[in-house]
Design a protein around this motif. Structure first.
Motif, PDB file in Angstrom:
ATOM      1  N   GLU A   1      12.766  10.236  54.052  1.00 32.12           N
ATOM      2  CA  GLU A   1      13.513  11.471  54.289  1.00 32.12           C
ATOM      3  C   GLU A   1      13.267  12.432  53.133  1.00 32.12           C
ATOM      4  O   GLU A   1      13.248  12.033  51.968  1.00 32.12           O
ATOM      5  CB  GLU A   1      15.005  11.121  54.364  1.00 32.12           C
ATOM      6  CG  GLU A   1      15.937  12.284  54.520  1.00 32.12           C
ATOM      7  CD  GLU A   1      17.382  11.824  54.527  1.00 32.12           C
ATOM      8  OE1 GLU A   1      18.152  12.312  53.676  1.00 32.12           O
ATOM      9  OE2 GLU A   1      17.742  10.979  55.365  1.00 32.12           O
ATOM     10  N   LEU A   2      13.071  13.695  53.459  1.00 31.21           N
ATOM     11  CA  LEU A   2      12.953  14.746  52.453  1.00 31.21           C
ATOM     12  C   LEU A   2      13.633  15.976  53.027  1.00 31.21           C
ATOM     13  O   LEU A   2      13.255  16.455  54.091  1.00 31.21           O
ATOM     14  CB  LEU A   2      11.492  15.051  52.115  1.00 31.21           C
ATOM     15  CG  LEU A   2      11.295  16.097  51.021  1.00 31.21           C
ATOM     16  CD1 LEU A   2      11.666  15.516  49.664  1.00 31.21           C
ATOM     17  CD2 LEU A   2       9.861  16.573  50.991  1.00 31.21           C
ATOM     18  N   VAL A   3      14.644  16.455  52.336  1.00 31.04           N
ATOM     19  CA  VAL A   3      15.427  17.583  52.805  1.00 31.04           C
ATOM     20  C   VAL A   3      15.397  18.680  51.749  1.00 31.04           C
ATOM     21  O   VAL A   3      15.682  18.427  50.580  1.00 31.04           O
ATOM     22  CB  VAL A   3      16.896  17.169  53.081  1.00 31.04           C
ATOM     23  CG1 VAL A   3      17.731  18.361  53.507  1.00 31.04           C
ATOM     24  CG2 VAL A   3      16.947  16.061  54.123  1.00 31.04           C
ATOM     25  N   GLN A   4      15.053  19.887  52.182  1.00 34.89           N
ATOM     26  CA  GLN A   4      15.092  21.030  51.283  1.00 34.89           C
ATOM     27  C   GLN A   4      16.506  21.581  51.325  1.00 34.89           C
ATOM     28  O   GLN A   4      16.960  22.091  52.348  1.00 34.89           O
ATOM     29  CB  GLN A   4      14.076  22.083  51.705  1.00 34.89           C
ATOM     30  CG  GLN A   4      13.964  23.212  50.716  1.00 34.89           C
ATOM     31  CD  GLN A   4      12.769  24.113  50.988  1.00 34.89           C
ATOM     32  OE1 GLN A   4      12.069  23.973  51.989  1.00 34.89           O
ATOM     33  NE2 GLN A   4      12.533  25.040  50.083  1.00 34.89           N
ATOM     34  N   VAL A   5      17.221  21.479  50.200  1.00 32.26           N
ATOM     35  CA  VAL A   5      18.622  21.908  50.165  1.00 32.26           C
ATOM     36  C   VAL A   5      18.776  23.341  49.658  1.00 32.26           C
ATOM     37  O   VAL A   5      19.830  23.946  49.826  1.00 32.26           O
ATOM     38  CB  VAL A   5      19.502  20.932  49.344  1.00 32.26           C
ATOM     39  CG1 VAL A   5      19.584  19.587  50.033  1.00 32.26           C
ATOM     40  CG2 VAL A   5      18.992  20.783  47.929  1.00 32.26           C
ATOM     41  N   SER A   6      17.735  23.870  49.028  1.00 37.23           N
ATOM     42  CA  SER A   6      17.708  25.274  48.613  1.00 37.23           C
ATOM     43  C   SER A   6      16.235  25.654  48.441  1.00 37.23           C
ATOM     44  O   SER A   6      15.349  24.827  48.642  1.00 37.23           O
ATOM     45  CB  SER A   6      18.481  25.492  47.311  1.00 37.23           C
ATOM     46  OG  SER A   6      17.731  25.052  46.200  1.00 37.23           O
ATOM     47  N   ALA A   7      15.981  26.874  48.038  1.00 35.38           N
ATOM     48  CA  ALA A   7      14.594  27.327  47.859  1.00 35.38           C
ATOM     49  C   ALA A   7      13.861  26.517  46.801  1.00 35.38           C
ATOM     50  O   ALA A   7      12.634  26.415  46.836  1.00 35.38           O
ATOM     51  CB  ALA A   7      14.579  28.805  47.490  1.00 35.38           C
ATOM     52  N   THR A   8      14.596  25.893  45.879  1.00 38.13           N
ATOM     53  CA  THR A   8      13.944  25.166  44.785  1.00 38.13           C
ATOM     54  C   THR A   8      14.433  23.731  44.618  1.00 38.13           C
ATOM     55  O   THR A   8      14.074  23.076  43.652  1.00 38.13           O
ATOM     56  CB  THR A   8      14.168  25.909  43.451  1.00 38.13           C
ATOM     57  OG1 THR A   8      15.575  26.012  43.207  1.00 38.13           O
ATOM     58  CG2 THR A   8      13.526  27.282  43.468  1.00 38.13           C
ATOM     59  N   GLU A   9      15.237  23.221  45.547  1.00 38.70           N
ATOM     60  CA  GLU A   9      15.772  21.868  45.412  1.00 38.70           C
ATOM     61  C   GLU A   9      15.562  21.042  46.670  1.00 38.70           C
ATOM     62  O   GLU A   9      15.723  21.538  47.782  1.00 38.70           O
ATOM     63  CB  GLU A   9      17.265  21.913  45.101  1.00 38.70           C
ATOM     64  CG  GLU A   9      17.587  22.535  43.764  1.00 38.70           C
ATOM     65  CD  GLU A   9      19.079  22.566  43.508  1.00 38.70           C
ATOM     66  OE1 GLU A   9      19.699  21.481  43.539  1.00 38.70           O
ATOM     67  OE2 GLU A   9      19.603  23.676  43.293  1.00 38.70           O
ATOM     68  N   TYR A  10      15.221  19.765  46.448  1.00 41.40           N
ATOM     69  CA  TYR A  10      14.987  18.813  47.530  1.00 41.40           C
ATOM     70  C   TYR A  10      15.737  17.529  47.215  1.00 41.40           C
ATOM     71  O   TYR A  10      15.912  17.165  46.057  1.00 41.40           O
ATOM     72  CB  TYR A  10      13.499  18.463  47.642  1.00 41.40           C
ATOM     73  CG  TYR A  10      12.599  19.635  47.891  1.00 41.40           C
ATOM     74  CD1 TYR A  10      12.169  19.941  49.180  1.00 41.40           C
ATOM     75  CD2 TYR A  10      12.157  20.442  46.848  1.00 41.40           C
ATOM     76  CE1 TYR A  10      11.332  21.025  49.411  1.00 41.40           C
ATOM     77  CE2 TYR A  10      11.322  21.520  47.079  1.00 41.40           C
ATOM     78  CZ  TYR A  10      10.914  21.805  48.355  1.00 41.40           C
ATOM     79  OH  TYR A  10      10.093  22.874  48.586  1.00 41.40           O
ATOM     80  N   THR A  11      16.161  16.819  48.258  1.00 43.50           N
ATOM     81  CA  THR A  11      16.651  15.454  48.104  1.00 43.50           C
ATOM     82  C   THR A  11      15.712  14.558  48.905  1.00 43.50           C
ATOM     83  O   THR A  11      15.121  15.002  49.900  1.00 43.50           O
ATOM     84  CB  THR A  11      18.096  15.283  48.612  1.00 43.50           C
ATOM     85  OG1 THR A  11      18.152  15.613  49.996  1.00 43.50           O
ATOM     86  CG2 THR A  11      19.065  16.143  47.823  1.00 43.50           C
ATOM     87  N   ALA A  12      15.571  13.315  48.462  1.00 43.34           N
ATOM     88  CA  ALA A  12      14.616  12.425  49.121  1.00 43.34           C
ATOM     89  C   ALA A  12      15.104  10.989  49.122  1.00 43.34           C
ATOM     90  O   ALA A  12      15.887  10.579  48.259  1.00 43.34           O
ATOM     91  CB  ALA A  12      13.271  12.506  48.418  1.00 43.34           C
ATOM     92  N   LYS A  13      14.594  10.248  50.103  1.00 41.00           N
ATOM     93  CA  LYS A  13      14.754   8.796  50.161  1.00 41.00           C
ATOM     94  C   LYS A  13      13.352   8.226  50.349  1.00 41.00           C
ATOM     95  O   LYS A  13      12.658   8.578  51.310  1.00 41.00           O
ATOM     96  CB  LYS A  13      15.659   8.388  51.315  1.00 41.00           C
ATOM     97  CG  LYS A  13      17.113   8.780  51.110  1.00 41.00           C
ATOM     98  CD  LYS A  13      17.981   8.160  52.172  1.00 41.00           C
ATOM     99  CE  LYS A  13      19.427   8.533  52.152  1.00 41.00           C
ATOM    100  NZ  LYS A  13      20.020   9.150  51.048  1.00 41.00           N
ATOM    101  N   VAL A  14      12.941   7.386  49.395  1.00 42.91           N
ATOM    102  CA  VAL A  14      11.585   6.853  49.378  1.00 42.91           C
ATOM    103  C   VAL A  14      11.650   5.346  49.171  1.00 42.91           C
ATOM    104  O   VAL A  14      12.398   4.863  48.314  1.00 42.91           O
ATOM    105  CB  VAL A  14      10.752   7.499  48.236  1.00 42.91           C
ATOM    106  CG1 VAL A  14       9.364   6.916  48.164  1.00 42.91           C
ATOM    107  CG2 VAL A  14      10.698   9.012  48.402  1.00 42.91           C
ATOM    108  N   VAL A  15      10.871   4.596  49.954  1.00 46.71           N
ATOM    109  CA  VAL A  15      10.774   3.149  49.782  1.00 46.71           C
ATOM    110  C   VAL A  15       9.430   2.850  49.123  1.00 46.71           C
ATOM    111  O   VAL A  15       8.379   3.257  49.626  1.00 46.71           O
ATOM    112  CB  VAL A  15      10.873   2.409  51.138  1.00 46.71           C
ATOM    113  CG1 VAL A  15      10.682   0.915  50.938  1.00 46.71           C
ATOM    114  CG2 VAL A  15      12.206   2.694  51.806  1.00 46.71           C
ATOM    115  N   LEU A  16       9.483   2.158  47.982  1.00 43.62           N
ATOM    116  CA  LEU A  16       8.270   1.829  47.241  1.00 43.62           C
ATOM    117  C   LEU A  16       8.229   0.344  46.922  1.00 43.62           C
ATOM    118  O   LEU A  16       9.259  -0.275  46.674  1.00 43.62           O
ATOM    119  CB  LEU A  16       8.218   2.606  45.915  1.00 43.62           C
ATOM    120  CG  LEU A  16       8.024   4.102  46.002  1.00 43.62           C
ATOM    121  CD1 LEU A  16       8.110   4.713  44.609  1.00 43.62           C
ATOM    122  CD2 LEU A  16       6.707   4.443  46.645  1.00 43.62           C
TER     123      LEU A  16
END
Length: 166
Positions: A53-68
């Motif tokens: 999951e990658l969500v752009q929450v503003s013009a310069t901010e993102y939240t992510a969920k990554v499995v590594l």
């Protein structure tokens, strides 16, 4: 709390592993298109290895969920990334952090430079990261080789999206 408790080792901070990476990649697209793609959440979601999951929450901010999977450790990281676009289109800076629960954490940033080269763009980045917890205990060779592999995978997919061959 006694004054000495603040000095006790903590699983997240006891072992910190810093690392640095840098690379130059020629991308078969004009700089404005490369910059737009580097800030497009849909493009990034496709390029980031293990991105759920990658969500752009503003013009310069993102939240992510990554499995590594790093060696024997597989973890789901939740994190955020902030972009500094003040020097765009020539340069952008990103910083972020992620928490993998018991596996540990990662934090860092990168300076990305974009140079016009006719119909191509030369992208150069210098990244610094620090990990802690179980993943930091895996050793520098494994951490650096995993980081290089993830970077190579990201840019291979990015090149495909931008119309080039990996």
């Amino acid at each position: 709390m006694p004054h000495w408790e603040c000095c006790l080792p903590n699983a997240y901070t006891e072992r910190l592993f810093p690392m640095e990476l840098q690379e130059e990649v020629t991308i078969p697209a004009r700089r404005d298109k490369v910059l737009a793609s580097l800030t497009d959440a849909d493009v990034l979601r496709q390029c980031i290895p293990g991105c759920d999951e990658l969500v752009q929450v503003s013009a310069t901010e993102y939240t992510a969920k990554v499995v590594l999977k790093i060696g024997p450790v597989k973890a789901k990281f939740s994190g955020n990334v902030t972009l500094d676009m003040s020097a765009a289109p020539d340069r952008l800076t990103l910083s972020g952090q992620g928490d993998g629960g018991i596996a540990g954490f990662a934090k860092g940033g990168a300076d990305v430079t974009l140079v016009d080269a006719g119909d191509d763009t030369i992208l150069t980045y210098q990244a610094k990261a620090e990990t802690g917890g179980k993943i930091a205990q895996l050793g520098s060779r494994l951490m650096v080789s995993t980081a290089r592999k993830l970077s190579k995978s990201f840019f291979a997919e990015f090149l495909v999206i931008m119309g080039g061959a990996p």
